[in-house]
Design a protein around this motif. Structure first.
Motif, mmCIF file in Angstrom:
data_model
loop_
_atom_site.group_PDB
_atom_site.id
_atom_site.type_symbol
_atom_site.label_atom_id
_atom_site.label_comp_id
_atom_site.label_asym_id
_atom_site.label_seq_id
_atom_site.Cartn_x
_atom_site.Cartn_y
_atom_site.Cartn_z
ATOM 1 N N ARG A 19 0.828 -1.219 0.000
ATOM 2 C CA ARG A 19 0.000 0.000 0.000
ATOM 3 C C ARG A 19 0.857 1.262 0.000
ATOM 4 N NH1 ARG A 19 -4.210 -0.152 4.665
ATOM 5 N NH2 ARG A 19 -2.811 -1.675 5.646
ATOM 6 N N LYS A 24 8.607 0.360 3.697
ATOM 7 C CA LYS A 24 8.363 1.307 4.792
ATOM 8 C C LYS A 24 9.622 1.544 5.623
ATOM 9 C CE LYS A 24 4.444 -0.877 6.079
ATOM 10 N NZ LYS A 24 3.180 -1.150 6.786
ATOM 11 N N VAL A 220 2.179 3.446 9.893
ATOM 12 C CA VAL A 220 1.839 4.056 8.605
ATOM 13 C C VAL A 220 1.812 2.972 7.532
ATOM 14 C CG1 VAL A 220 2.679 6.372 9.144
ATOM 15 C CG2 VAL A 220 4.276 4.687 8.247
ATOM 16 N N THR A 222 0.229 3.984 4.193
ATOM 17 C CA THR A 222 0.058 4.655 2.900
ATOM 18 C C THR A 222 0.860 5.955 2.887
ATOM 19 O OG1 THR A 222 -1.840 5.977 3.644
ATOM 20 C CG2 THR A 222 -2.322 3.776 2.748
ATOM 21 N N ARG A 223 1.079 6.490 1.679
ATOM 22 C CA ARG A 223 1.788 7.771 1.545
ATOM 23 C C ARG A 223 1.041 8.887 2.280
ATOM 24 N NH1 ARG A 223 7.026 8.157 0.356
ATOM 25 N NH2 ARG A 223 7.497 6.107 -0.502
ATOM 26 N N GLU A 224 -0.292 8.838 2.231
ATOM 27 C CA GLU A 224 -1.094 9.877 2.894
ATOM 28 C C GLU A 224 -0.863 9.851 4.405
ATOM 29 O OE1 GLU A 224 -2.274 9.231 -1.022
ATOM 30 O OE2 GLU A 224 -2.340 7.708 0.572
ATOM 31 N N GLU A 225 -0.857 8.649 4.983
ATOM 32 C CA GLU A 225 -0.600 8.520 6.420
ATOM 33 C C GLU A 225 0.808 9.003 6.769
ATOM 34 O OE1 GLU A 225 -3.494 4.611 7.151
ATOM 35 O OE2 GLU A 225 -1.310 4.387 7.243
ATOM 36 N N TRP A 226 1.753 8.709 5.898
ATOM 37 C CA TRP A 226 3.136 9.128 6.140
ATOM 38 C C TRP A 226 3.252 10.648 6.114
ATOM 39 C CZ3 TRP A 226 7.409 8.084 8.316
ATOM 40 C CH2 TRP A 226 8.610 8.678 7.922
ATOM 41 N N GLU A 227 2.627 11.288 5.130
ATOM 42 C CA GLU A 227 2.675 12.754 5.047
ATOM 43 C C GLU A 227 1.995 13.384 6.265
ATOM 44 O OE1 GLU A 227 4.447 14.361 2.937
ATOM 45 O OE2 GLU A 227 4.940 12.577 1.747
ATOM 46 N N ALA A 228 0.871 12.793 6.687
ATOM 47 C CA ALA A 228 0.105 13.373 7.796
ATOM 48 C C ALA A 228 0.873 13.303 9.120
ATOM 49 C CB ALA A 228 -1.239 12.649 7.932
ATOM 50 N N GLN A 230 4.180 13.479 9.592
ATOM 51 C CA GLN A 230 5.470 14.180 9.603
ATOM 52 C C GLN A 230 5.615 15.225 10.715
ATOM 53 O OE1 GLN A 230 8.318 13.603 7.442
ATOM 54 N NE2 GLN A 230 7.075 11.766 7.347
#
Length: 250
Positions: A19, A24, A220, A222-228, A230
């Motif tokens: 995902r 990761k 985390v 997904t990329r969205e979860e990772w960005e959120a 930070q």
């Protein structure tokens, strides 16, 4: 603490991260305003600091990988890192892509007497204090499994300490059904409480801990979860300071 109560570190990195779209454990993670490192490097450093504080911990950091190729890649990656690479040991899954339970089972096969302190490679907010809370509660509660419980009431089997008895059960169930998950064993041990006035330590029950902050448990996928996440990643050098226990190595 008796010799056979040794705690060893296990970090699981064998998942495919489908995902996320990329591994990761390689996510570029800030550890200070000026410095970022791959997430696996930060997680190994967290484990190694705990090993230096607690005499009940083995100083080896075991990393559970999918195959020998992944082990070699990680070895190259860590060559110029801040971790003590002489203390990193790789445990290769027997069956790639068999799920996180396979990493725990392989660790138990590698050292059947150890209590394994396990963490996934996808907890960017993991702190030294997170693991310290697990260690202290495991030594105090003497249950078969010590793990965190999240705000929704779910246990976190991959941020936990597993005793030899619990891992033997996971191993036996895995032979019957390779798809068995660690939560199955947690449910089983939670219903088998010790009634023998604490004479059989680490053989029964589950110690569940509500963490002081839910952020410790945020992984985390997904990329969205990772960005959120930070802005929430703490300065590693500030968050890794902790009280030295009276029974430290030093």
């Amino acid at each position: 603490m008796a010799e056979n109560y040794r705690i060893r570190s296990l970090i699981l990195v064998g998942g495919r991260s489908s995902r996320m779209g990329s591994p990761k454990y390689l996510l570029n993670t800030p550890i200070s305003p000026e410095t970022a490192v791959p997430l696996i490097e930060k997680i190994i450093m967290v484990h190694q600091i705990c090993q230096d504080y607690y005499r009940d911990m083995s100083r080896t950091t075991d990393v559970s990988t999918r195959d020998a190729t992944q082990s070699k890649e990680l070895n190259r990656l860590l060559a110029n890192s801040m971790v003590d690479q002489t203390r990193v040991h790789y445990i290769v899954d027997r069956t790639p892509d068999a799920g996180p339970a396979s990493g725990l089972i392989r660790a138990h096969e590698d050292d059947a007497a150890a209590h394994w302190l396990v963490s996934g490679c996808d907890y960017p907010l993991l702190e030294v204090q997170t693991l310290s809370v697990l260690i202290q509660n495991h030594l105090k509660g003497k249950k078969a499994i010590t793990c965190f419980r999240n705000a929704d009431g779910w246990n976190e089997p991959l941020l936990a300490i597993w005793s030899p008895v619990a891992l033997r059960r996971l191993h036996d169930l895995g032979r019957e059904n390779p798809a068995v998950g660690p939560n199955r064993v947690i449910r089983e041990f939670a219903s088998k409480q010790d009634t023998s006035d604490n004479t059989e330590q680490f053989r029964f029950g589950v110690m569940t801990i509500t963490p002081p902050t839910q952020s410790w448990l945020r992984n985390v996928n997904t990329r969205e979860e990772w960005e959120a996440i930070q802005p929430e990643i703490p300065d590693f050098f500030q968050s890794s300071k902790m009280e030295r226990p009276s029974h430290s190595h030093h």
